[in-house]
Design a protein around this motif. Sequence first.
Motif, PDB file in Angstrom:
ATOM      1  N   LYS A  19      27.764 -25.011  16.014  1.00 60.02           N
ATOM      2  CA  LYS A  19      27.033 -23.962  16.720  1.00 60.02           C
ATOM      3  C   LYS A  19      25.796 -24.503  17.434  1.00 60.02           C
ATOM      4  O   LYS A  19      25.537 -24.174  18.590  1.00 60.02           O
ATOM      5  N   LYS A  20      25.007 -25.336  16.771  1.00 58.37           N
ATOM      6  CA  LYS A  20      23.718 -25.788  17.298  1.00 58.37           C
ATOM      7  C   LYS A  20      23.766 -27.160  17.964  1.00 58.37           C
ATOM      8  O   LYS A  20      22.828 -27.550  18.642  1.00 58.37           O
ATOM      9  N   GLY A  21      24.850 -27.899  17.768  1.00 56.92           N
ATOM     10  CA  GLY A  21      24.897 -29.283  18.235  1.00 56.92           C
ATOM     11  C   GLY A  21      25.291 -29.432  19.690  1.00 56.92           C
ATOM     12  O   GLY A  21      25.800 -28.508  20.322  1.00 56.92           O
ATOM     13  N   ASN A  22      25.041 -30.619  20.206  1.00 58.64           N
ATOM     14  CA  ASN A  22      25.492 -30.994  21.539  1.00 58.64           C
ATOM     15  C   ASN A  22      26.888 -31.594  21.409  1.00 58.64           C
ATOM     16  O   ASN A  22      27.151 -32.377  20.497  1.00 58.64           O
ATOM     17  N   ALA A  23      27.763 -31.257  22.352  1.00 55.28           N
ATOM     18  CA  ALA A  23      29.144 -31.736  22.298  1.00 55.28           C
ATOM     19  C   ALA A  23      29.393 -32.762  23.393  1.00 55.28           C
ATOM     20  O   ALA A  23      28.911 -32.613  24.522  1.00 55.28           O
ATOM     21  N   PHE A  24      30.127 -33.803  23.037  1.00 57.43           N
ATOM     22  CA  PHE A  24      30.535 -34.851  23.976  1.00 57.43           C
ATOM     23  C   PHE A  24      32.036 -35.042  23.804  1.00 57.43           C
ATOM     24  O   PHE A  24      32.532 -35.088  22.686  1.00 57.43           O
ATOM     25  N   PHE A  25      32.731 -35.175  24.925  1.00 56.41           N
ATOM     26  CA  PHE A  25      34.185 -35.161  24.891  1.00 56.41           C
ATOM     27  C   PHE A  25      34.766 -36.456  25.438  1.00 56.41           C
ATOM     28  O   PHE A  25      34.220 -37.054  26.368  1.00 56.41           O
ATOM     29  N   SER A  26      35.863 -36.883  24.846  1.00 49.21           N
ATOM     30  CA  SER A  26      36.684 -37.946  25.402  1.00 49.21           C
ATOM     31  C   SER A  26      38.128 -37.440  25.344  1.00 49.21           C
ATOM     32  O   SER A  26      38.375 -36.313  24.912  1.00 49.21           O
ATOM     33  N   LYS A  27      39.039 -38.259  25.756  1.00 46.22           N
ATOM     34  CA  LYS A  27      40.437 -37.828  25.779  1.00 46.22           C
ATOM     35  C   LYS A  27      40.971 -37.553  24.373  1.00 46.22           C
ATOM     36  O   LYS A  27      41.770 -36.639  24.172  1.00 46.22           O
ATOM     37  N   TYR A  28      40.513 -38.320  23.389  1.00 40.86           N
ATOM     38  CA  TYR A  28      41.082 -38.230  22.053  1.00 40.86           C
ATOM     39  C   TYR A  28      40.157 -37.631  20.998  1.00 40.86           C
ATOM     40  O   TYR A  28      40.615 -37.251  19.927  1.00 40.86           O
ATOM     41  N   TYR A  29      38.849 -37.581  21.268  1.00 45.99           N
ATOM     42  CA  TYR A  29      37.898 -37.105  20.270  1.00 45.99           C
ATOM     43  C   TYR A  29      36.833 -36.234  20.907  1.00 45.99           C
ATOM     44  O   TYR A  29      36.551 -36.338  22.094  1.00 45.99           O
ATOM     45  N   THR A  30      36.224 -35.406  20.070  1.00 44.20           N
ATOM     46  CA  THR A  30      35.044 -34.643  20.441  1.00 44.20           C
ATOM     47  C   THR A  30      33.970 -34.990  19.423  1.00 44.20           C
ATOM     48  O   THR A  30      34.251 -35.092  18.230  1.00 44.20           O
ATOM     49  N   LEU A  31      32.747 -35.177  19.896  1.00 46.95           N
ATOM     50  CA  LEU A  31      31.624 -35.506  19.023  1.00 46.95           C
ATOM     51  C   LEU A  31      30.579 -34.420  19.136  1.00 46.95           C
ATOM     52  O   LEU A  31      30.144 -34.081  20.237  1.00 46.95           O
ATOM     53  N   PHE A  32      30.181 -33.863  18.000  1.00 47.20           N
ATOM     54  CA  PHE A  32      29.089 -32.903  17.931  1.00 47.20           C
ATOM     55  C   PHE A  32      27.918 -33.582  17.228  1.00 47.20           C
ATOM     56  O   PHE A  32      28.103 -34.209  16.184  1.00 47.20           O
ATOM     57  N   ILE A  33      26.707 -33.442  17.809  1.00 49.24           N
ATOM     58  CA  ILE A  33      25.526 -34.092  17.254  1.00 49.24           C
ATOM     59  C   ILE A  33      24.379 -33.093  17.159  1.00 49.24           C
ATOM     60  O   ILE A  33      24.138 -32.340  18.092  1.00 49.24           O
ATOM     61  N   THR A  34      23.685 -33.106  16.029  1.00 50.98           N
ATOM     62  CA  THR A  34      22.416 -32.401  15.897  1.00 50.98           C
ATOM     63  C   THR A  34      21.405 -33.357  15.290  1.00 50.98           C
ATOM     64  O   THR A  34      21.763 -34.264  14.536  1.00 50.98           O
ATOM     65  N   SER A  35      20.150 -33.164  15.624  1.00 47.81           N
ATOM     66  CA  SER A  35      19.114 -34.003  15.038  1.00 47.81           C
ATOM     67  C   SER A  35      18.792 -33.485  13.639  1.00 47.81           C
ATOM     68  O   SER A  35      19.089 -32.347  13.288  1.00 47.81           O
ATOM     69  N   THR A  36      18.165 -34.346  12.863  1.00 48.31           N
ATOM     70  CA  THR A  36      17.815 -33.984  11.496  1.00 48.31           C
ATOM     71  C   THR A  36      16.454 -34.582  11.147  1.00 48.31           C
ATOM     72  O   THR A  36      16.055 -35.603  11.703  1.00 48.31           O
ATOM     73  N   LYS A  37      15.784 -33.944  10.231  1.00 46.83           N
ATOM     74  CA  LYS A  37      14.498 -34.452   9.757  1.00 46.83           C
ATOM     75  C   LYS A  37      14.673 -35.346   8.533  1.00 46.83           C
ATOM     76  O   LYS A  37      13.739 -35.997   8.104  1.00 46.83           O
ATOM     77  N   LEU A  38      15.869 -35.363   7.982  1.00 42.45           N
ATOM     78  CA  LEU A  38      16.152 -36.167   6.799  1.00 42.45           C
ATOM     79  C   LEU A  38      16.258 -37.642   7.171  1.00 42.45           C
ATOM     80  O   LEU A  38      16.423 -37.997   8.338  1.00 42.45           O
ATOM     81  N   THR A  39      16.206 -38.503   6.187  1.00 47.15           N
ATOM     82  CA  THR A  39      16.301 -39.938   6.441  1.00 47.15           C
ATOM     83  C   THR A  39      17.742 -40.432   6.455  1.00 47.15           C
ATOM     84  O   THR A  39      18.010 -41.517   6.945  1.00 47.15           O
ATOM     85  N   ASP A  40      18.658 -39.632   5.914  1.00 43.01           N
ATOM     86  CA  ASP A  40      20.061 -40.041   5.865  1.00 43.01           C
ATOM     87  C   ASP A  40      20.829 -39.431   7.025  1.00 43.01           C
ATOM     88  O   ASP A  40      20.612 -38.286   7.403  1.00 43.01           O
ATOM     89  N   LYS A  41      21.740 -40.223   7.582  1.00 41.35           N
ATOM     90  CA  LYS A  41      22.649 -39.695   8.591  1.00 41.35           C
ATOM     91  C   LYS A  41      23.836 -39.070   7.885  1.00 41.35           C
ATOM     92  O   LYS A  41      24.330 -39.601   6.897  1.00 41.35           O
TER      93      LYS A  41
END
Length: 115
Positions: A19-41
């Motif tokens: 819902k809140k993330g940015n989406a990036f698309f390729s032919k085979y995958y979609t990537l959703f990213i949101t920033s975080t304040k935590l130290t772990d990815k």
Amino acid sequence: MLDKKNRLRKKKEFNYIYKKGNAFFSKYYTLFITSTKLTDKKIGFSVSNKVGNSVVRHRVKRLMCEVVRKNLNCFPTNNYVFVARPGSENLDFNQVTDNIFYLLKKAGLKQKNES
């Protein structure tokens, strides 16, 4: 397999990133990213029923997970969800790696040869 501290596991976490993330698309995958304040990815993987039967879907998910695990230091601290699209079941390890790094580059995060 990724460490527990680096895995997204709850449906609520996935839905927030969708819902809140940015989406990036390729032919085979979609990537959703949101920033975080935590130290772990935190990284999650999703494979639709459109990709194949359960054996095929699990293989696709294992390949994505292994690529991310081997290159975890290339991922800045954010929350990520990788969604496999139909056609991704035919890719080998190197093609999956190239596609994931293409999405990271498209998102402006990191390039493959940087460490």
